[in-house]
Design a protein around this motif. Sequence first.
Motif, mmCIF file in Angstrom:
data_model
loop_
_atom_site.group_PDB
_atom_site.id
_atom_site.type_symbol
_atom_site.label_atom_id
_atom_site.label_comp_id
_atom_site.label_asym_id
_atom_site.label_seq_id
_atom_site.Cartn_x
_atom_site.Cartn_y
_atom_site.Cartn_z
ATOM 1 N N GLY A 178 0.798 -1.146 -0.021
ATOM 2 C CA GLY A 178 -0.102 0.052 0.022
ATOM 3 C C GLY A 178 0.644 1.148 -0.025
ATOM 4 O O GLY A 178 2.193 1.168 0.050
ATOM 5 N N MET A 179 0.226 2.417 -0.297
ATOM 6 C CA MET A 179 0.977 3.605 -0.135
ATOM 7 C C MET A 179 0.089 4.881 0.022
ATOM 8 O O MET A 179 -1.419 4.781 0.187
ATOM 9 C CB MET A 179 1.728 3.951 -1.374
ATOM 10 C CG MET A 179 0.757 4.009 -2.525
ATOM 11 S SD MET A 179 1.532 4.434 -4.225
ATOM 12 C CE MET A 179 2.340 3.028 -4.510
ATOM 13 N N LEU A 189 -4.459 10.580 -1.170
ATOM 14 C CA LEU A 189 -5.037 9.166 -0.932
ATOM 15 C C LEU A 189 -4.248 8.155 -0.339
ATOM 16 O O LEU A 189 -2.991 8.222 -0.319
ATOM 17 C CB LEU A 189 -5.174 8.746 -2.503
ATOM 18 C CG LEU A 189 -6.212 9.360 -3.452
ATOM 19 C CD1 LEU A 189 -6.138 8.528 -4.753
ATOM 20 C CD2 LEU A 189 -7.658 8.571 -2.866
ATOM 21 N N ASP A 190 -4.965 7.634 0.797
ATOM 22 C CA ASP A 190 -4.369 6.648 1.604
ATOM 23 C C ASP A 190 -4.832 5.260 1.397
ATOM 24 O O ASP A 190 -5.905 4.992 1.878
ATOM 25 C CB ASP A 190 -4.242 7.226 2.824
ATOM 26 C CG ASP A 190 -3.269 6.084 3.981
ATOM 27 O OD1 ASP A 190 -2.959 5.096 3.638
ATOM 28 O OD2 ASP A 190 -3.314 6.795 5.111
ATOM 29 N N TRP A 246 -3.638 1.811 -5.530
ATOM 30 C CA TRP A 246 -2.133 2.183 -5.283
ATOM 31 C C TRP A 246 -1.194 1.453 -6.121
ATOM 32 O O TRP A 246 -0.143 1.394 -6.252
ATOM 33 C CB TRP A 246 -2.157 1.638 -3.897
ATOM 34 C CG TRP A 246 -2.457 0.481 -3.358
ATOM 35 C CD1 TRP A 246 -3.823 0.185 -2.769
ATOM 36 C CD2 TRP A 246 -1.645 -0.777 -3.227
ATOM 37 N NE1 TRP A 246 -3.915 -1.181 -2.705
ATOM 38 C CE2 TRP A 246 -2.749 -1.833 -2.756
ATOM 39 C CE3 TRP A 246 -0.586 -0.968 -3.669
ATOM 40 C CZ2 TRP A 246 -2.431 -3.233 -2.745
ATOM 41 C CZ3 TRP A 246 -0.213 -2.435 -3.733
ATOM 42 C CH2 TRP A 246 -1.136 -3.302 -2.905
ATOM 43 N N ARG A 247 -2.058 0.097 -6.931
ATOM 44 C CA ARG A 247 -1.048 -0.400 -7.676
ATOM 45 C C ARG A 247 -0.677 0.201 -9.039
ATOM 46 O O ARG A 247 0.261 0.095 -9.729
ATOM 47 C CB ARG A 247 -1.571 -1.866 -8.126
ATOM 48 C CG ARG A 247 -1.785 -2.859 -7.123
ATOM 49 C CD ARG A 247 -2.213 -4.249 -7.447
ATOM 50 N NE ARG A 247 -2.367 -5.200 -6.061
ATOM 51 C CZ ARG A 247 -1.117 -5.712 -5.875
ATOM 52 N NH1 ARG A 247 0.011 -5.725 -6.174
ATOM 53 N NH2 ARG A 247 -1.473 -6.409 -4.882
ATOM 54 N N LEU A 248 -1.586 1.270 -9.414
ATOM 55 C CA LEU A 248 -1.290 1.929 -10.615
ATOM 56 C C LEU A 248 -0.043 2.844 -10.527
ATOM 57 O O LEU A 248 0.658 2.977 -11.464
ATOM 58 C CB LEU A 248 -2.649 2.826 -10.994
ATOM 59 C CG LEU A 248 -3.869 1.947 -11.201
ATOM 60 C CD1 LEU A 248 -4.966 2.906 -11.226
ATOM 61 C CD2 LEU A 248 -3.631 1.253 -12.402
ATOM 62 N N GLY A 257 1.203 11.238 -9.352
ATOM 63 C CA GLY A 257 1.289 11.960 -8.183
ATOM 64 C C GLY A 257 2.446 11.514 -7.006
ATOM 65 O O GLY A 257 3.555 11.121 -7.815
ATOM 66 N N LEU A 258 2.759 12.311 -6.187
ATOM 67 C CA LEU A 258 3.628 12.042 -5.250
ATOM 68 C C LEU A 258 3.502 11.144 -4.176
ATOM 69 O O LEU A 258 2.647 11.457 -3.207
ATOM 70 C CB LEU A 258 4.272 13.294 -4.830
ATOM 71 C CG LEU A 258 4.393 14.754 -5.815
ATOM 72 C CD1 LEU A 258 4.560 15.948 -4.919
ATOM 73 C CD2 LEU A 258 5.381 14.374 -6.585
ATOM 74 N N VAL A 259 4.311 9.935 -4.224
ATOM 75 C CA VAL A 259 4.185 9.003 -3.030
ATOM 76 C C VAL A 259 5.114 9.465 -1.901
ATOM 77 O O VAL A 259 5.962 9.851 -2.077
ATOM 78 C CB VAL A 259 4.886 7.656 -3.614
ATOM 79 C CG1 VAL A 259 4.916 6.567 -2.512
ATOM 80 C CG2 VAL A 259 4.126 7.155 -4.918
#
Length: 951
Positions: A178-179, A189-190, A246-248, A257-259
Amino acid sequence: MHQNIKKPIYHPALERLPALLQEKGFRGDVASDAALLAAMSTDNSVYAIAPDIVVAPRDAEDVRRLMRVLDTDDLRNVPVTARGGGTGTNGQSLNAGIIVDFQKYMNRLLAVNVEEQWVEVEPGIVLDELNAQLASTGLFFAPTTSTASRCTIGGMVSTDASGKGSRRYGKTSDNILGMELVLDGGRTLDSAAPPPDWAHAMLLEIEGACQSGREALLKKVPSLSRRFTGYDLERARPPGGDLEWWRLPIGAEGTLGLVTRVRLRLLPKPKFKRLVVIGFETFAAALDAGGALLAHDPLAIEVMDEWVQGLAETAGILQALPAGLRARDGQPIAYNFVEFVGDDEADLARQVEVLRKSALTLTGAIASHVAVDDIEMAALWQVRAASVGLLGKVGGTRRPIAFVEDCVVPVENLAAFVRDFTGLLSTNGLNFGMYGHVDVGCLHIRPALNIDRDEDRAIMKAISDGVFELTRRHGGIFWGEHGKGVRGAYLAEFVGATAYDAFGRIKRAFDPRQRFNPGKLVADPEALMGIETSPFRSVNTEDGDPLSLAFKCNGNAQCLSYQRSTVMCPSFKATRDLRHSPKGRADALRHWHQMHQGGHATEELEDDVLAALDGCLGCKACATSCPVQVDIPEMKSHFLDRLYRKRRRSLADKAALLLEEYSPVLVRHRKFAAIFARLFNPLMATLSGLRDLPSLAFHDVGRGGYQTFCAEVIAKRQWHEETVFVWQDPFTALFDTQAALALADGLSRLGYRPVFVAMSPGGKAAHVLGDRTRFIRQARKLRSAIDKVTGSGRAMVGVDPAFVMMIRQEYKKAGLAGEPILLVQEFLSEEIARGRALPKLTAARLPRKLFVHCSESAGGSQMDWKRVLAALGAPVEIAATGCCGMAGMFGHQERHQALSRQTFDLSWAGQLQGEDEAMVSGFSCRCQTKRFSSIRGEHPMRWIADAIDAG
């Protein structure tokens, strides 16, 4: 010469960004100086794109603050690109606009659950750094990249990195749970929390896109272990399953986006491992053996071709291999490295023995060797890991470059694919080197090109097109390991219109303004960065200018290694600031060189380059440990020489130069000089910005009963065969006669007859401070004296390592090569090799640890200390340290106090903890140990001399 670094797309509103961020409570760094922008304009690829500004957030909330500020009207279209270790081979993290530097501050381990086998981290943590922190748990994050010492987890997520052992452990995407992802406006997004209300419509659109493109993608993409990654339609929304958004972003290279946080799956670390190295007559034979070796189910099979083997042989790297696996009579040889792991040692040994016997029956097999010891295995793997660096070191105008780097085909098709690939390269008249992962059909092939030539750029595009078609013909994938970046220009053709349309819908849903790493992977055709149209990093090195050596840096970035105990690079380790690394400094010097040649070098640019170089401690590790040996201290010397032809030097610089110049006078009148210095040192410190200056010694080596002669007198006399001539430098002669006496006493107790040579300034300070005229003058005089003493036929040793290594390295580069002065441990090691017996120190107690000067570590001579101490019957632990942070005058300068202390704390402080006394070989190191600890640190020869006396 081409000016290849693309000028940034200037956004006038960005001038307000620092003030806007500060107003919103942003706690990180915001910078746009020329040195940093140059450093951030390159990675390990052939491209160079300069950003407008670099932002280094402190935490996830800082990232949200940044994106909220960027949500204003005049900033909404500014590109935003994440950057980790910058090790990408395809320009993944290069772009205009804003670069978000995650490795500088966001490098923490946030949480770990040993029972459930997961860890949460910030994206800037380095892979080896993470696994070192997990070591006590018995767990590890499995993907093992060749850049593990400097690649970040965020970068691994961005490219879906893999590496050695991926057939068993999987890629990064197989080990993510996850991320947290930050989007425009600071929206977050979480994966561990329910999606917020604003996200429902967005996620519904993403789910629809996944469903519409999944089957089309799977029909077009071969099903391989290193299958296509990024915008993972296959796993993000499997049939009958829920959307896992979150796999994308995994493999999407920051385009969505920024992880800011990642949860990783951990695996138990195997208890035992073995490495089998098999030599083959040809690379083709090594490739053909892949299938047979794979039947034994190893963890990994890596291969190295004959050209890389030849480079490794020339570089001396193959010393780790046993004689049976070394090439003889110039005959090239290819290698397979086969690793096994397991928890049952006996079963592992049987498995390895079966493979070893079987391997020798394979066509073209020459010999094999099984490594069991961890140190030997690490050394042998280093032979393979050095491949990329060795290729970067190739001379001439054409150099192997990464642009068709990591194709993957089914293992059974690998040999045929390589034949077609090499045929394509040979048709274009190109040399190349190969290495890679036979077990998964992934090879790294680097053709040699001069990217400064328009003709070679055209060849590069033609080869890219040809290899893309070859991978499809052989059932493979164009991008198997290192991500896509600019090579993503082939993505639409590879996946087909239906899948690419789904990618576009996903991109627009996550990033409606198309601002995250624009031009990569998914964009309108006219906006995509192109293979031959993107700006290139110049590789020119042929103009004879010493500063053009900066062009040799290929961005491999071994200098960014996080390990505290390695020498390269202390200033980067202390700051994690890319400007203060050999790569960053080389980038800055390359940019200055290009601007200077074009007549565009400004005083502001010079100031920025000077600031980047000012933090260099001169450890010289980059001159030895860097694969292409980018020597920053040497280039710094030449840059400062040019700079100070038109600028005034500081009082501190002038004082250091005069101290070196007139050191013979001060030595002759040392008592008067010592009294004068003690009276005026406080005033000098105030005026010059120097701190903790050492005191001049009242007595010289004559106090120990030793004679000193000038070189001319030595050359005219006959000397006893046990005579050893001892050379001092100005610092030792003025401030550290105790070390000189220690060395002489130690030699005397071992049966030698030490005689001192009259000290002559060697130009160390002049070299460091860039006074080239003074350096050459002093160096020529000292070289002449050394040559005269050499004529006596007796051994010569130097007291301080920095002085000895300067003569060995800087004099050679100045055209003043000659007979070397040895370090005392080198001399004694050679004597032992010739059969000299040393007394045993069984009754004596020596300190537990030996701390060597960083220039000794960089030169590899710490192993000579091991041999000497073992011969004395007193094996001592060589402390695993990098630079101590003093480095001549560096640690005395007021502006460097914080960096000096940070550098000391990185490795020295921990290694000294709990010790009462220690062997410390360098003068600077003893000064620093005295400053920051209560340890009694003496020269090793003092301890040896006293131990012999006590025995």
